[in-house]
Design a protein around this motif. Structure first.
Motif, PDB file in Angstrom:
ATOM      1  N   ARG A  53      38.042  33.896  22.348  1.00 32.22           N
ATOM      2  CA  ARG A  53      37.717  33.511  20.972  1.00 32.22           C
ATOM      3  C   ARG A  53      36.300  33.974  20.608  1.00 32.22           C
ATOM      4  N   ASN A  54      35.433  33.974  21.609  1.00 32.05           N
ATOM      5  CA  ASN A  54      34.047  34.393  21.387  1.00 32.05           C
ATOM      6  C   ASN A  54      33.862  35.901  21.597  1.00 32.05           C
ATOM      7  N   GLU A  55      34.989  36.598  21.800  1.00 38.65           N
ATOM      8  CA  GLU A  55      34.996  38.052  22.008  1.00 38.65           C
ATOM      9  C   GLU A  55      34.161  38.477  23.218  1.00 38.65           C
ATOM     10  N   ASP A  56      34.101  37.587  24.206  1.00 37.20           N
ATOM     11  CA  ASP A  56      33.443  37.921  25.465  1.00 37.20           C
ATOM     12  C   ASP A  56      34.536  38.415  26.423  1.00 37.20           C
ATOM     13  N   PHE A  57      34.929  39.669  26.243  1.00 37.00           N
ATOM     14  CA  PHE A  57      36.091  40.199  26.936  1.00 37.00           C
ATOM     15  C   PHE A  57      35.854  40.346  28.442  1.00 37.00           C
ATOM     16  N   HIS A  58      34.636  40.658  28.819  1.00 41.45           N
ATOM     17  CA  HIS A  58      34.337  40.803  30.248  1.00 41.45           C
ATOM     18  C   HIS A  58      34.463  39.462  30.976  1.00 41.45           C
ATOM     19  N   GLN A  59      33.935  38.404  30.363  1.00 39.10           N
ATOM     20  CA  GLN A  59      34.042  37.077  30.972  1.00 39.10           C
ATOM     21  C   GLN A  59      35.499  36.617  31.028  1.00 39.10           C
TER      22      GLN A  59
ATOM     23  N   LEU B  40      42.408  43.088  29.654  1.00 41.01           N
ATOM     24  CA  LEU B  40      41.081  42.770  29.124  1.00 41.01           C
ATOM     25  C   LEU B  40      40.002  43.658  29.734  1.00 41.01           C
ATOM     26  N   ASN B  41      40.154  43.975  31.013  1.00 45.37           N
ATOM     27  CA  ASN B  41      39.186  44.867  31.638  1.00 45.37           C
ATOM     28  C   ASN B  41      39.253  46.265  31.014  1.00 45.37           C
ATOM     29  N   ASP B  42      40.485  46.753  30.783  1.00 44.93           N
ATOM     30  CA  ASP B  42      40.657  48.054  30.137  1.00 44.93           C
ATOM     31  C   ASP B  42      40.034  48.039  28.740  1.00 44.93           C
ATOM     32  N   PHE B  43      40.295  46.940  27.999  1.00 45.47           N
ATOM     33  CA  PHE B  43      39.750  46.818  26.645  1.00 45.47           C
ATOM     34  C   PHE B  43      38.225  46.808  26.681  1.00 45.47           C
ATOM     35  N   TYR B  44      37.678  46.070  27.634  1.00 43.49           N
ATOM     36  CA  TYR B  44      36.216  45.971  27.762  1.00 43.49           C
ATOM     37  C   TYR B  44      35.596  47.340  28.053  1.00 43.49           C
ATOM     38  N   GLN B  45      36.225  48.101  28.964  1.00 49.06           N
ATOM     39  CA  GLN B  45      35.695  49.413  29.319  1.00 49.06           C
ATOM     40  C   GLN B  45      35.704  50.361  28.122  1.00 49.06           C
ATOM     41  N   ILE B  46      36.810  50.325  27.368  1.00 47.47           N
ATOM     42  CA  ILE B  46      36.901  51.175  26.170  1.00 47.47           C
ATOM     43  C   ILE B  46      35.886  50.732  25.116  1.00 47.47           C
ATOM     44  N   ASP B  47      35.758  49.430  24.946  1.00 47.09           N
ATOM     45  CA  ASP B  47      34.813  48.889  23.962  1.00 47.09           C
ATOM     46  C   ASP B  47      33.376  49.311  24.298  1.00 47.09           C
ATOM     47  N   GLN B  48      33.015  49.242  25.577  1.00 45.53           N
ATOM     48  CA  GLN B  48      31.675  49.620  26.013  1.00 45.53           C
ATOM     49  C   GLN B  48      31.435  51.112  25.801  1.00 45.53           C
ATOM     50  N   LYS B  49      32.462  51.899  26.069  1.00 46.05           N
ATOM     51  CA  LYS B  49      32.339  53.348  25.921  1.00 46.05           C
ATOM     52  C   LYS B  49      31.989  53.740  24.488  1.00 46.05           C
ATOM     53  N   PHE B  50      32.716  53.156  23.511  1.00 41.81           N
ATOM     54  CA  PHE B  50      32.506  53.541  22.127  1.00 41.81           C
ATOM     55  C   PHE B  50      31.253  52.882  21.529  1.00 41.81           C
ATOM     56  N   LYS B  51      30.831  51.776  22.134  1.00 40.11           N
ATOM     57  CA  LYS B  51      29.565  51.181  21.680  1.00 40.11           C
ATOM     58  C   LYS B  51      28.403  52.090  22.031  1.00 40.11           C
TER      59      LYS B  51
END
Length: 301
Positions: A251-257, A288-299
């Motif tokens: 809910r807090n968009e803390d995907f890594h946690q 979620l890990n895949d999403f986090y990795q992609i999110d970090q890449k584009f950030k």
């Protein structure tokens, strides 16, 4: 009832050695442990004593037994696996799988011939890996106790006294309580009352300890079921709390946690031998890990 079983030795001088297979029906005998399948099993067992794999055509429930003492200088241990029926639940074989692995360790696995191992493996399967309820039938328990008294009668004064006491308990049909307590405990498990089930398994264990002795596989199995049932509520609460924390992190968009928490929930589920939950949380964790990795890449870009 399992379709069959296999045993893999983990020697120090090679990756693995297939000691043998045993199948109840010849139609299942085409199953083989491939290199890829061993890698999957071995990888899972680096993190967990028990693991459950769903393959295209098979379901495998396995346990890794690690050697101690001098034996671990030649081999890490062994992996004992069951080939399961589609509708079979792995949790009921948890304690018997462990007992069978411990029995196998008593063999000289590095030097035993293929024929000798095959015969012993079949005996261990039939004596230990068959569902526990089959050997908890009153008439079977009675036979076990009678055989024990025969051994005791050839001993000293104390052993003969114990044999007489056991015969009196046989006359009173005390062994029937083991069967009834076991059935009652299984009903409580079906109702998810693990704490109550653990207490009832404990009662069955205490009677088995008295009538069958502490070295009986039945006694050991009942003790394990009592212990496992009693710790299940605490582990379940811990897992449920972690899952709630994972949802809050989402809910807090803390995907890594959230990924880390779902991974932890998956590991606890495997410890609980609840493999559907283990799969659910493992897949959520991976996504979620895949999403986090992609999110970090584009950030970064």
């Amino acid at each position: 009832m399992p379709k069959g079983t296999f045993c893999i030795l983990l020697p120090l001088d090679s990756d693995y050695k297939i000691l043998g297979y045993y199948f109840k029906n010849k139609s299942d005998a085409n199953f083989k442990i491939t290199g890829d399948l061993f890698l999957r099993l071995n990888l899972d067992h680096e993190r967990n004593d028990y693991t459950f794999l769903k393959l295209k055509d098979h379901k495998i429930f396995s346990y890794i037994h690690k050697f101690e003492g001098k034996k671990k200088n030649k081999a890490l241990g062994l992996i004992l696996g069951l080939l399961m029926e589609e509708e079979e639940k792995p949790d009921k074989f948890r304690s018997s799988l462990k007992e069978a692995a411990e029995n196998l360790e008593e063999l000289n696995l590095l030097k035993i011939t293929e024929d000798d191992f095959s015969q012993k493996f079949k005996e261990i399967y039939q004596e230990t890996l068959e569902p526990l309820i089959d050997i908890l039938k009153p008439e079977v328990l009675r036979e076990f106790i009678i055989n024990r008294t025969k051994d005791l009668l050839s001993g000293g004064k104390n052993e003969r006294k114990l044999a007489q006491e056991l015969l009196e308990k046989v006359e009173d049909k005390e062994y029937e309580k083991i069967t009834q307590y076991y059935k009652n405990a299984k009903k409580e498990l079906q109702s998810n009352d693990f704490e109550k089930a653990g207490k009832i398994f404990g009662k069955a264990y205490n009677i088995a300890l008295e009538l069958l002795g502490d070295d009986s596989e039945i006694t050991k199995s009942l003790e394990d079921k009592a212990s496992f049932s009693q710790k299940t509520p605490e582990l379940s609460k811990k897992r449920d709390k972690i899952v709630q924390e994972a949802r809050n992190a989402l809910r807090n968009e803390d995907f890594h946690q959230a990924y880390l928490l779902y991974k932890q929930a998956s590991e606890i589920s495997k410890e609980l031998v609840q493999f559907e939950k283990e799969e659910e949380y493992r897949l959520k964790s991976k996504a979620l890990n895949d999403f986090y990795q992609i999110d970090q890449k584009f950030k970064k870009e």
